[in-house]
Write a protein that holds these residues in place. Sequence first.
Motif, short mmCIF file in Angstrom:
data_model
loop_
_atom_site.label_atom_id
_atom_site.label_comp_id
_atom_site.label_asym_id
_atom_site.label_seq_id
_atom_site.Cartn_x
_atom_site.Cartn_y
_atom_site.Cartn_z
N LEU A 593 86.96 35.37 45.30
CA LEU A 593 85.51 35.50 45.40
C LEU A 593 84.89 35.85 44.05
CD1 LEU A 593 85.07 37.45 48.76
CD2 LEU A 593 84.37 35.10 48.31
N ALA A 594 85.56 36.73 43.33
CA ALA A 594 85.05 37.13 42.02
C ALA A 594 84.97 35.92 41.09
CB ALA A 594 85.93 38.21 41.42
N GLY A 595 85.97 35.06 41.16
CA GLY A 595 85.94 33.85 40.34
C GLY A 595 84.81 32.93 40.74
N TRP A 596 84.58 32.77 42.03
CA TRP A 596 83.50 31.90 42.50
C TRP A 596 82.13 32.40 42.08
CZ3 TRP A 596 85.47 31.25 48.24
CH2 TRP A 596 86.57 30.39 48.24
N HIS A 597 81.98 33.73 42.05
CA HIS A 597 80.65 34.31 41.78
C HIS A 597 80.52 34.85 40.36
CE1 HIS A 597 79.31 33.96 45.95
NE2 HIS A 597 80.52 34.35 46.32
N ALA A 598 81.46 34.47 39.50
CA ALA A 598 81.42 34.88 38.09
C ALA A 598 81.28 36.39 37.94
CB ALA A 598 80.28 34.16 37.37
N ALA A 599 81.97 37.13 38.82
CA ALA A 599 81.94 38.60 38.76
C ALA A 599 83.18 39.09 38.02
CB ALA A 599 81.89 39.18 40.16
N GLU A 600 83.01 40.10 37.19
CA GLU A 600 84.14 40.66 36.44
C GLU A 600 84.65 41.91 37.14
OE1 GLU A 600 85.26 42.57 32.08
OE2 GLU A 600 83.32 41.58 32.38
N ILE A 601 85.93 41.90 37.54
CA ILE A 601 86.54 43.04 38.22
C ILE A 601 86.97 44.07 37.19
CG2 ILE A 601 88.50 43.79 39.62
CD1 ILE A 601 88.42 41.10 41.03
N GLY A 602 86.54 45.31 37.41
CA GLY A 602 86.98 46.41 36.57
C GLY A 602 88.33 46.92 37.05
N SER A 603 88.40 47.23 38.34
CA SER A 603 89.67 47.68 38.93
C SER A 603 89.71 47.24 40.39
CB SER A 603 89.82 49.20 38.83
OG SER A 603 88.80 49.86 39.58
N VAL A 615 92.27 49.37 53.08
CA VAL A 615 91.01 49.52 52.35
C VAL A 615 91.19 48.95 50.94
CG1 VAL A 615 89.30 51.13 51.45
CG2 VAL A 615 90.38 51.59 53.65
N ALA A 616 90.23 48.14 50.51
CA ALA A 616 90.23 47.61 49.15
C ALA A 616 89.29 48.48 48.31
CB ALA A 616 89.78 46.16 49.13
N LYS A 617 89.83 49.09 47.26
CA LYS A 617 89.02 49.91 46.36
C LYS A 617 88.70 49.07 45.13
CE LYS A 617 90.96 54.27 48.00
NZ LYS A 617 91.60 55.57 47.64
N LEU A 618 87.41 48.79 44.96
CA LEU A 618 86.97 47.81 43.98
C LEU A 618 85.87 48.36 43.09
CD1 LEU A 618 86.77 44.78 42.97
CD2 LEU A 618 85.13 44.45 44.84
N SER A 619 86.02 48.13 41.79
CA SER A 619 84.93 48.39 40.85
C SER A 619 84.67 47.11 40.07
CB SER A 619 85.27 49.54 39.89
OG SER A 619 86.30 49.16 39.00
N LEU A 620 83.40 46.88 39.73
CA LEU A 620 83.00 45.65 39.05
C LEU A 620 82.26 45.95 37.77
CD1 LEU A 620 81.74 43.82 42.25
CD2 LEU A 620 83.71 43.11 40.88
N PHE A 636 87.36 43.00 56.49
CA PHE A 636 88.17 44.07 55.90
C PHE A 636 87.27 45.08 55.18
CE2 PHE A 636 88.55 40.36 53.01
CZ PHE A 636 87.94 40.86 51.87
N THR A 637 87.78 46.28 55.04
CA THR A 637 86.99 47.39 54.48
C THR A 637 87.10 47.41 52.96
OG1 THR A 637 87.41 48.70 56.47
CG2 THR A 637 86.66 49.89 54.52
N VAL A 638 85.93 47.55 52.30
CA VAL A 638 85.89 47.60 50.84
C VAL A 638 85.11 48.83 50.40
CG1 VAL A 638 85.21 46.41 48.72
CG2 VAL A 638 85.94 45.08 50.71
N ASP A 639 85.68 49.61 49.52
CA ASP A 639 84.98 50.72 48.86
C ASP A 639 84.59 50.24 47.48
OD1 ASP A 639 85.22 52.42 50.99
OD2 ASP A 639 86.90 53.56 50.17
N MET A 640 83.27 50.23 47.20
CA MET A 640 82.79 49.80 45.88
C MET A 640 82.03 50.94 45.22
SD MET A 640 81.52 45.87 46.65
CE MET A 640 81.04 45.63 44.92
#
Length: 640
Positions: A593-603, A615-620, A636-640
Motif C-alpha cells: 500500500l505504501a508503494g501504491w500511495h507513494a508513502a514513506e515508511i519510517g518504521s 497489531v501492526a505498529k506503523l510510523s510514516l 487488521f489493527t494498525v497503530d499509527m
Amino acid sequence: MSTNVVLKNMDEILAFEQTPLQDRNLPRTTYEALQKGAAIDPGAPALSFFLSAAAMRTPYTLTHGQLLARITQTANALRRMGLGRDNVAAYILPNMPETHFAIWGGSAAGGILAINPLMEADQMADLLKGAGVKILITLEQTPGVDIWEKASAAAKDVPSLEHILLVNFTAYMKGEGVWRDAMPLPPVSATIEGRDDISLTRLLDEIAGENASGLDFEGPGPNDTSTMLCTGGTTGLPKIVRRTHFGEVYNSWCPSLYVGAENVGPGTAALCGLPLFHTNAMLVTGLLPWMHGGHVVLASPSGYRGDGVIAGFWDMVEHYGISSYSGVPTIYGALLQVPHKDKDLSSLRFGACGAAPMPVELFNTFVNETGVKIIEAYGMTEGVLASSMNPIITDNPRIGSIGMRFPYQDMKIAILDDNDEFLRWADVDEAGVIFITGPNVFDGYLIESQNRGIWLEQDGKRWFNTGDLARCDAEGYFWMTGRKKELIIRGGHNIDPKIVEEAMHKHPAVAMAAVIGRPDAKVGEVPVMYYQKSTGVDVDLADLAAFAQEHVSERAAVPKDFISLDALPVTAVGKIHKVTLNMLEIERTIRELAGWHAAEIGSLEVVQDSSRGIVAKLSLNSGEDAMRHALGQFTFTVDM
C-alpha cells in the motif's frame, strides 16, 4: 411475544433476565411462531418474490395467511409421503417461495437439511447419505442452471432416498400481465439413472390437495430437530449442525431486543439477498420478521448475485419501503458504488452485518453517505444465528465491536493451554477463545466423531468452543482478535484451509503447505499458500497454480499466490505457526500500500498483542492521510 424494549447496556440486559425465559411467552416451535405472526394480520403481505431485478415492481406476493397455508400444506404432504419426526428431508434450491415452504414445512414434519446448490455432486451425495435423507426437494432441469444435473447425479448414490419433489420457475413467469399460477405443465420426464425406486413429482402438485388450515399430525416439540445446516467451510464435507425448534425461535426473537420490535414488525419490510441455505437469510430475513408480522422481499433466485440486484438495490428500498437487510462487508462496499442520492431511503431502519469483520473506513463511509445504521453482530450456525449484537440506539457506537451477549445466553472468553485445555476464564480485555452456552446452542453435529473436543463442562454448564478469539471489555462489549479455527472468510464465505492443504500436499514438490488468508480490500481475505519444497524437487509457480486449479474442488479456495520458504515457522511442539504467516501477510500488505500511495515508511513492526491479537505498529515519514484511508479498507489493527 413482542417486547417493546431496546436493550442498550449490560445493566439493562441483567435486569431483563430477572424475568425467567419461560415467562416470556415465546412460541415453542417455528411453526407456532409462524402461526402467531400470521395471526397479527393474515391479509398483510408476508412474502414478495421476483425472478429478476427488472421485474421487481410486479412481484409474486403471498399474504401471511397464504404463506402459512402453503407451509402447512407442505408439512402435511411430506408427512403423508413418509417424513416422520426422526426422518430427514433436504432441499437443494435457489431463493424461491418454495424454498421457504420446504424449510418450515419440512421442519414441522421432520428434520430439513439445507444444501448449498453451488456444491459439487459428490459433496451433495455425501451429505444426503450422511443425513439419511428420505425426500429431496430440488430444482427441475432449467436452462442455464446446473442444480438438477448435480442433484440428480448425487441422488442415485443415496440408498435412503425415496422421493424427489421438483420445483420450477414457471409459476413466476409473467404472460400478458398476469401470473401463470394455473399454467399446465407437461408430465415430469426426469429420471434417476438406475433408481426406479425413487418417485419424481412436483412439489406444488403434491401439496395442492392438502389441508391448509392446520397440521394433520401432532406437531413438533421445542426440543425436536428443526433445520440442519452445514458448516465448516465451502471445501470438503461440512459438518451437519442440528438445531432445535425453540433454539431457532429464541434466536430469532433476540435481535428484536436490540433493534426494537417495531423495526421488524407490521408495516416493515426486510430484503433477503443472502442464500437460503444460510442461517442469516433463513432467520434474519425470514422467521424474525414473520414471527413479528413483517414482510420479506425475496430479491431474485440468486439474491445479491442476481442480475441487476445490486444495481437496483436502492430502487427496491424505495419501492418496497425496505426497513432492514443483511449483508457481508463486500455487499456494503458494492452498494456504495450504486448512486442513491436521488432515492428515498427514509424507510431504512438498519442494515445488519455479519460473517466477516467490517473495515472501519467502509463502516464510516457507508453510514455517512447513506445515513443507514449498521448493526454488527457475531454468531455461528452452531449457535443457530447470533450470540452477540450491537444495540441500534447508542450514544457511543462501538465500531468494530461484535456487541454484547444476548440475554439468557452466556458468552465468555476462556484461556486455554497449548493442548487447548481450559485453564481459566479471561480477565477484562484479555484475549482468549469465545465459549457460548444457552438455549440457542446446538446439541452436537450429526456425525458423532465430529463432536470430540467441542464441549467444556464448567460452572455447572456445557459450553461450546467456538474456536474464535476475542476479548470482552469492562462494559460487556466483545471485540474479535482472530480465528483459532483458521477459517478464511472470502466475501462472507468460509474456506477451510486444511482441505486446500491436503490437496496441495499431493504435489511432489510440496513437502509442507500452510494456507492462510491474505488481507484484501474487496472481499476481506483471499487464500494464499506458503510452502516448503521437497528436497531435490523444483517447481515453478505456474505449475503449482495449474495443480491447484485441478485438485482444489472449490474455485474460491484456490490459492491466489504461492510463497516458498526454506522452513515454515513451527511451534515448540512442531505445529505450523500460522500466526507468524498472518503477520508476514499484513506486513506485505502495508508495504505494498505504501508503494501504491507513494508513502514513506519510517518504521513497521507487526506484533502479537495479548489483548488485541495481531497489531501492526506503523510510523510514516510521508503520505499519512492517504495511508490512513487505504488501511481503513482492511480489518487488521494498525497503530499509527
